[in-house]
Scaffold this active site. Structure first.
Site, short mmCIF file in Angstrom:
data_model
loop_
_atom_site.label_atom_id
_atom_site.label_comp_id
_atom_site.label_asym_id
_atom_site.label_seq_id
_atom_site.Cartn_x
_atom_site.Cartn_y
_atom_site.Cartn_z
N ASP A 1 -7.34 -6.40 3.07
CA ASP A 1 -6.69 -5.10 3.26
C ASP A 1 -6.97 -4.60 4.67
O ASP A 1 -8.13 -4.41 5.05
CB ASP A 1 -7.24 -4.11 2.23
CG ASP A 1 -6.65 -2.71 2.36
OD1 ASP A 1 -5.71 -2.52 3.15
OD2 ASP A 1 -7.14 -1.82 1.65
N GLY A 2 -5.88 -4.41 5.45
CA GLY A 2 -6.04 -3.81 6.76
C GLY A 2 -5.30 -4.54 7.86
O GLY A 2 -5.69 -5.65 8.24
N GLY A 3 -4.20 -3.97 8.31
CA GLY A 3 -3.46 -4.56 9.42
C GLY A 3 -2.75 -5.86 9.09
O GLY A 3 -2.38 -6.61 10.00
N SER B 1 0.83 -1.20 0.00
CA SER B 1 0.00 0.00 0.00
C SER B 1 0.87 1.25 0.00
O SER B 1 1.61 1.52 0.95
CB SER B 1 -0.91 0.00 1.23
OG SER B 1 -1.68 1.18 1.27
N ASP C 1 -4.73 3.68 -2.47
CA ASP C 1 -5.94 4.05 -1.76
C ASP C 1 -6.38 5.46 -2.11
O ASP C 1 -5.61 6.41 -1.98
CB ASP C 1 -5.71 3.97 -0.25
CG ASP C 1 -5.61 2.54 0.24
OD1 ASP C 1 -6.48 1.74 -0.12
OD2 ASP C 1 -4.64 2.22 0.97
N HIS D 1 -0.97 -1.23 -4.36
CA HIS D 1 -2.29 -0.85 -3.87
C HIS D 1 -2.35 0.66 -3.67
O HIS D 1 -1.54 1.24 -2.92
CB HIS D 1 -2.59 -1.56 -2.56
CG HIS D 1 -4.02 -1.50 -2.15
ND1 HIS D 1 -5.00 -2.28 -2.73
CD2 HIS D 1 -4.65 -0.75 -1.21
CE1 HIS D 1 -6.16 -2.02 -2.16
NE2 HIS D 1 -5.98 -1.08 -1.24
N GLY E 1 -10.07 4.03 6.00
CA GLY E 1 -9.85 5.45 6.21
C GLY E 1 -8.46 5.81 6.68
O GLY E 1 -7.94 6.86 6.32
N PHE E 2 -7.83 4.93 7.46
CA PHE E 2 -6.51 5.24 7.99
C PHE E 2 -5.64 3.99 8.02
O PHE E 2 -6.14 2.89 8.30
CB PHE E 2 -6.61 5.82 9.42
CG PHE E 2 -7.27 7.16 9.48
CD1 PHE E 2 -6.53 8.32 9.29
CD2 PHE E 2 -8.64 7.26 9.70
CE1 PHE E 2 -7.14 9.56 9.33
CE2 PHE E 2 -9.26 8.49 9.75
CZ PHE E 2 -8.51 9.65 9.56
N GLY E 3 -4.35 4.16 7.76
CA GLY E 3 -3.41 3.07 7.86
C GLY E 3 -2.99 2.84 9.30
O GLY E 3 -3.30 3.63 10.20
N GLY E 4 -2.27 1.75 9.52
CA GLY E 4 -1.71 1.47 10.83
C GLY E 4 -2.68 0.92 11.86
O GLY E 4 -2.36 0.84 13.04
N MET F 1 -9.20 8.26 -1.16
CA MET F 1 -10.19 8.63 -0.14
C MET F 1 -10.68 10.05 -0.39
O MET F 1 -9.90 10.93 -0.74
CB MET F 1 -9.57 8.54 1.25
CG MET F 1 -8.87 7.23 1.55
SD MET F 1 -8.20 7.20 3.22
CE MET F 1 -6.91 5.97 3.04
N MET G 1 -12.23 4.54 -2.06
CA MET G 1 -13.03 4.70 -0.84
C MET G 1 -13.71 6.06 -0.94
O MET G 1 -13.41 7.00 -0.20
CB MET G 1 -12.12 4.60 0.39
CG MET G 1 -11.63 3.19 0.63
SD MET G 1 -10.47 3.05 2.00
CE MET G 1 -8.93 3.31 1.12
N HIS H 1 -8.02 1.40 -5.17
CA HIS H 1 -9.11 1.14 -4.23
C HIS H 1 -9.83 2.45 -3.93
O HIS H 1 -9.31 3.31 -3.23
CB HIS H 1 -8.49 0.53 -2.96
CG HIS H 1 -9.48 0.24 -1.88
ND1 HIS H 1 -9.08 -0.07 -0.59
CD2 HIS H 1 -10.84 0.21 -1.85
CE1 HIS H 1 -10.14 -0.28 0.16
NE2 HIS H 1 -11.21 -0.11 -0.58
N GLY I 1 0.82 -2.35 4.16
CA GLY I 1 1.42 -1.03 4.07
C GLY I 1 2.65 -0.89 4.91
O GLY I 1 3.78 -1.11 4.46
N SER I 2 2.46 -0.56 6.20
CA SER I 2 3.61 -0.34 7.07
C SER I 2 4.42 -1.61 7.28
O SER I 2 5.63 -1.54 7.50
CB SER I 2 3.14 0.21 8.44
OG SER I 2 2.14 -0.64 9.00
N MET J 1 -12.24 -5.91 3.75
CA MET J 1 -11.52 -5.00 4.64
C MET J 1 -11.39 -5.65 6.01
O MET J 1 -12.36 -6.14 6.58
CB MET J 1 -12.26 -3.67 4.78
CG MET J 1 -12.31 -2.83 3.51
SD MET J 1 -10.68 -2.33 2.93
CE MET J 1 -10.08 -1.35 4.32
#
Length: 214
Positions: free
Chosen positions: A174-176, A7, A34, A32, A141-144, A36, A67, A65, A196-197, A136
């Protein structure tokens, strides 16, 4: 076969070209992206101009993606910016088939996504027209954010529906996502992992990419 979709929002934007190069040269097939709008989710991010500029520096698959509310308004812009896949949210509109057809009119792949607490069975009727289904595993809305195991039933439902349909559809999460929980989603049928991170924040980005793909 597992595909990794790093991401971009977690990358260092002061050297974005080099960041992208590190992941695709070590085996990442997708990137990826994002998008928004500050309405569908409480954040604002990449626009088509930024994506078009990234398209000039690499030939990796752009997994865009959206959003955003009422996504059909921007299909033209992101298709022309270089998207290879455009995924929109089930919750963001009520003209789902029209959005899918608009994406396909550009000869690119269409995806649909659901939030963690949306029942993925609502997506099942659209699977014959899709090339990607995205679950999801955080609130968008937010990474991390921390990975939500509560979203696993959605992954299981879509995996079963895709197998029953017998169509080649990417099942993306997608997510964490990190190296510790990747096995959880792989076991439930996910073949595209958005991270991502866990990728761009790693001390050894190249090695981390390769670990995800095992």
């Amino acid at each position: 076969m597992i595909k990794l979709a790093p991401s971009v929002l977690a990358a260092d934007f002061t050297c974005l070209g080099e960041e992208i190069k590190k992941v695709y040269e070590n085996g990442a097939e997708y990137l990826h992206l994002d998008v928004m709008d500050g309405m569908f989710v409480p954040n604002i991010s990449l626009g088509p101009g930024m994506i078009a500029s990234m398209r000039k520096v690499c030939d990796i698959v752009f997994d865009v993606h959206l959003m955003i509310q009422d996504p059909i308004r921007y299909i033209d812009d992101f298709a022309k910016a270089g998207a290879d896949i455009i995924t929109f949210h089930y919750e963001a509109c009520d003209n789902h088939k029209e959005v899918i057809d608009k994406i396909h009119s550009y000869g690119i792949r269409a995806g649909m996504s659901v939030k963690p607490y949306t029942d993925a069975n609502l997506m099942v009727p659209f699977l014959p027209d899709l090339e990607l289904a995205l679950v999801m595993t955080v609130q968008p809305g937010f990474g991390g954010q921390k990975f939500m195991y509560e979203a696993m039933p959605n992954l299981e439902k879509l995996n079963a529906a895709i197998k029953e349909l017998g169509k080649d559809i990417d099942l993306e999460v997608d997510g964490g996502i990190n190296l510790q929980n990747a096995c959880v989603v792989k076991e439930r049928g996910a073949n595209v992992l958005v991270a991502g991170s866990a990728v761009f924040g790693a001390d050894d980005v190249a090695g981390t990419v390769r670990e995800f793909l095992k």
